[in-house]
Scaffold this motif. Structure first.
Motif, PDB file in Angstrom:
ATOM      1  N   SER A 164       0.684  -1.085  -0.147  1.00  0.00           N
ATOM      2  CA  SER A 164       0.145  -0.123  -0.077  1.00  0.00           C
ATOM      3  C   SER A 164       0.657   1.355  -0.051  1.00  0.00           C
ATOM      4  CB  SER A 164      -0.860   0.035   1.302  1.00  0.00           C
ATOM      5  OG  SER A 164      -1.816   1.324   1.248  1.00  0.00           O
ATOM      6  N   LEU A 165       2.013   1.165   0.744  1.00  0.00           N
ATOM      7  CA  LEU A 165       2.810   2.424   0.886  1.00  0.00           C
ATOM      8  C   LEU A 165       3.353   2.656  -0.532  1.00  0.00           C
ATOM      9  CD1 LEU A 165       4.089   4.319   3.103  1.00  0.00           C
ATOM     10  CD2 LEU A 165       5.930   2.617   3.214  1.00  0.00           C
ATOM     11  N   LEU A 166       3.773   1.482  -1.193  1.00  0.00           N
ATOM     12  CA  LEU A 166       4.538   1.963  -2.247  1.00  0.00           C
ATOM     13  C   LEU A 166       3.403   1.716  -3.642  1.00  0.00           C
ATOM     14  CD1 LEU A 166       7.447  -0.576  -1.649  1.00  0.00           C
ATOM     15  CD2 LEU A 166       7.505   1.867  -1.771  1.00  0.00           C
ATOM     16  N   SER A 167       2.322   1.683  -3.456  1.00  0.00           N
ATOM     17  CA  SER A 167       1.281   1.660  -4.540  1.00  0.00           C
ATOM     18  C   SER A 167       1.466   2.629  -5.724  1.00  0.00           C
ATOM     19  CB  SER A 167      -0.092   1.307  -3.830  1.00  0.00           C
ATOM     20  OG  SER A 167      -0.430   2.531  -3.409  1.00  0.00           O
ATOM     21  N   GLU A 168       1.917   3.765  -5.358  1.00  0.00           N
ATOM     22  CA  GLU A 168       1.912   4.881  -6.441  1.00  0.00           C
ATOM     23  C   GLU A 168       3.230   4.773  -7.158  1.00  0.00           C
ATOM     24  OE1 GLU A 168      -0.552   7.099  -6.785  1.00  0.00           O
ATOM     25  OE2 GLU A 168      -1.798   5.913  -5.370  1.00  0.00           O
ATOM     26  N   PHE A 169       3.820   3.967  -6.624  1.00  0.00           N
ATOM     27  CA  PHE A 169       5.538   3.867  -7.427  1.00  0.00           C
ATOM     28  C   PHE A 169       5.510   2.861  -8.712  1.00  0.00           C
ATOM     29  CE2 PHE A 169       6.348   5.475  -3.423  1.00  0.00           C
ATOM     30  CZ  PHE A 169       7.419   6.445  -3.652  1.00  0.00           C
ATOM     31  N   GLU A 183      10.193   0.195 -11.424  1.00  0.00           N
ATOM     32  CA  GLU A 183      11.523   0.835 -11.849  1.00  0.00           C
ATOM     33  C   GLU A 183      11.524   1.886 -10.665  1.00  0.00           C
ATOM     34  OE1 GLU A 183       8.853   0.963 -14.200  1.00  0.00           O
ATOM     35  OE2 GLU A 183       9.748  -0.492 -15.402  1.00  0.00           O
ATOM     36  N   GLU A 184      10.742   2.537 -10.250  1.00  0.00           N
ATOM     37  CA  GLU A 184      11.120   3.437  -9.069  1.00  0.00           C
ATOM     38  C   GLU A 184      11.273   2.721  -7.802  1.00  0.00           C
ATOM     39  OE1 GLU A 184       8.255   7.479 -10.140  1.00  0.00           O
ATOM     40  OE2 GLU A 184       7.101   5.587  -9.482  1.00  0.00           O
ATOM     41  N   ILE A 185      10.292   1.573  -7.549  1.00  0.00           N
ATOM     42  CA  ILE A 185      10.760   0.766  -6.413  1.00  0.00           C
ATOM     43  C   ILE A 185      12.002   0.083  -6.471  1.00  0.00           C
ATOM     44  CG2 ILE A 185       9.997  -1.292  -5.188  1.00  0.00           C
ATOM     45  CD1 ILE A 185       6.938  -0.607  -6.021  1.00  0.00           C
ATOM     46  N   GLU A 186      12.316  -0.126  -7.595  1.00  0.00           N
ATOM     47  CA  GLU A 186      13.892  -0.732  -7.762  1.00  0.00           C
ATOM     48  C   GLU A 186      14.784   0.527  -7.468  1.00  0.00           C
ATOM     49  OE1 GLU A 186      13.902  -2.816 -11.443  1.00  0.00           O
ATOM     50  OE2 GLU A 186      12.718  -4.521 -10.831  1.00  0.00           O
ATOM     51  N   ALA A 187      14.648   1.530  -7.896  1.00  0.00           N
ATOM     52  CA  ALA A 187      15.681   2.548  -7.804  1.00  0.00           C
ATOM     53  C   ALA A 187      15.694   2.972  -6.168  1.00  0.00           C
ATOM     54  CB  ALA A 187      15.145   3.714  -8.690  1.00  0.00           C
TER      55      ALA A 187
END
Length: 152
Positions: free
Chosen positions: A122-127, A130-134
């Motif tokens: 949920s915290l990362l749902s807007e990413f 590629e952004e999560i990996e970065a």
């Protein structure tokens, strides 16, 4: 000639931002864990670390969990009293104890893991992926650099 004042913009100061974000996330998670499982933030960190690496000493868990000795000691004592953790004497050094989750501790961890994963998703749902990996790469580099900068 008047010396120019140096000001710190806290809203852009990385250590402040990381501490603030960490606190917000920890308090949010703690509220869930406290209500459902009667666990503090410190206890959750200990349980999670021992779930990954059973048999660590209190000092090792404290370092991994970023807990000071007082908070560590209180959390271990509370986990022991609740039957979620046990200490075992380390054979090589009879003054040292290794920490292990009991069956009750493991059951709590098994219930918390899906909630933690759901919260992270949920915290990362807007990413994007590629952004999560970065972000993961950046955090890894920051972690390594902060470790290098620790006073020896």
């Amino acid at each position: 000639m008047k010396k120019e004042e140096t000001k710190l913009n806290l809203q852009r100061f990385l250590p402040y931002r990381l501490t603030k974000l960490s606190g917000m996330v920890s308090r949010s998670l703690a509220q869930h864990y406290s209500e459902k499982f009667d666990l503090t933030i410190q206890e959750w960190r200990i349980v999670a670390n021992l779930g990954e690496r059973p048999g660590l000493t209190a000092r090792e868990v404290g370092e991994l969990s970023s807990l000071d000795k007082v908070n560590m000691s209180r959390a271990i004592e509370r986990l022991e009293k609740s039957g979620r953790l046990e200490r075992r004497i380390v054979a090589k050094d009879r003054r040292s104890y290794s920490l292990h989750l009991t069956e009750a501790g493991q059951e709590i961890l098994d219930k918390i893991i899906p909630l933690a994963q759901e919260y992270e998703a949920s915290l990362l749902s807007e990413f994007s992926i590629e952004e999560i990996e970065a972000l993961d790469k950046f955090l890894g580099k920051l972690d390594q650099r902060a470790d290098e900068l620790k006073p020896k």
